[in-house]
Design a protein around this motif. Sequence first.
Motif, PDB file in Angstrom:
ATOM      1  N   THR A   1      32.208  27.046  40.026  1.00  0.00           N
ATOM      2  CA  THR A   1      32.021  27.549  41.393  1.00  0.00           C
ATOM      3  C   THR A   1      33.333  27.509  42.180  1.00  0.00           C
ATOM      4  O   THR A   1      33.483  28.228  43.157  1.00  0.00           O
TER       5      THR A   1
ATOM      6  N   SER B   1      32.539  31.728  43.291  1.00  0.00           N
ATOM      7  CA  SER B   1      31.570  31.124  44.215  1.00  0.00           C
ATOM      8  C   SER B   1      30.125  31.495  43.930  1.00  0.00           C
ATOM      9  O   SER B   1      29.213  30.760  44.301  1.00  0.00           O
ATOM     10  N   ASP B   2      29.877  32.587  43.229  1.00  0.00           N
ATOM     11  CA  ASP B   2      28.501  33.002  42.950  1.00  0.00           C
ATOM     12  C   ASP B   2      27.953  32.427  41.644  1.00  0.00           C
ATOM     13  O   ASP B   2      26.815  32.687  41.272  1.00  0.00           O
TER      14      ASP B   2
ATOM     15  N   GLU C   1      26.165  30.094  39.116  1.00  0.00           N
ATOM     16  CA  GLU C   1      25.090  29.098  39.178  1.00  0.00           C
ATOM     17  C   GLU C   1      24.497  28.911  37.793  1.00  0.00           C
ATOM     18  O   GLU C   1      24.599  29.790  36.939  1.00  0.00           O
TER      19      GLU C   1
END
Length: 106
Positions: free
Chosen positions: A64, A68-69, A71
């Motif tokens: 991340t 940032s996206d 998961e």
Amino acid sequence: MVLDNCEHLADACTGLATALLSAAPGLRILATSRQTLGIIGEHVFTVPSMSEQDAADLLLDRATAVRSDFEVSERNQAAVTRLCADLDRLPLAIELAASRLRTLAV
């Protein structure tokens, strides 16, 4: 002095360390390798693997940071677990792999 990744040049690193320690007995060398150098006075510390959950958490944290996206989901959970296992759940290997997730899928 730090000698990193000695397994790639084991004989050369052994020769260098031996020569340097002979010339400078107070010198301390930290050598990283999957094999020992086999020199007198060598102390071996084995870095243990992380738990499966800690390894996945580290991968998530570092991934991340570069994407940032990213998961861990039901869709990629098995791939994350397999990736961490393939990397022997070693922290440095996981950190390096996570940086590649900017351009590659798990």
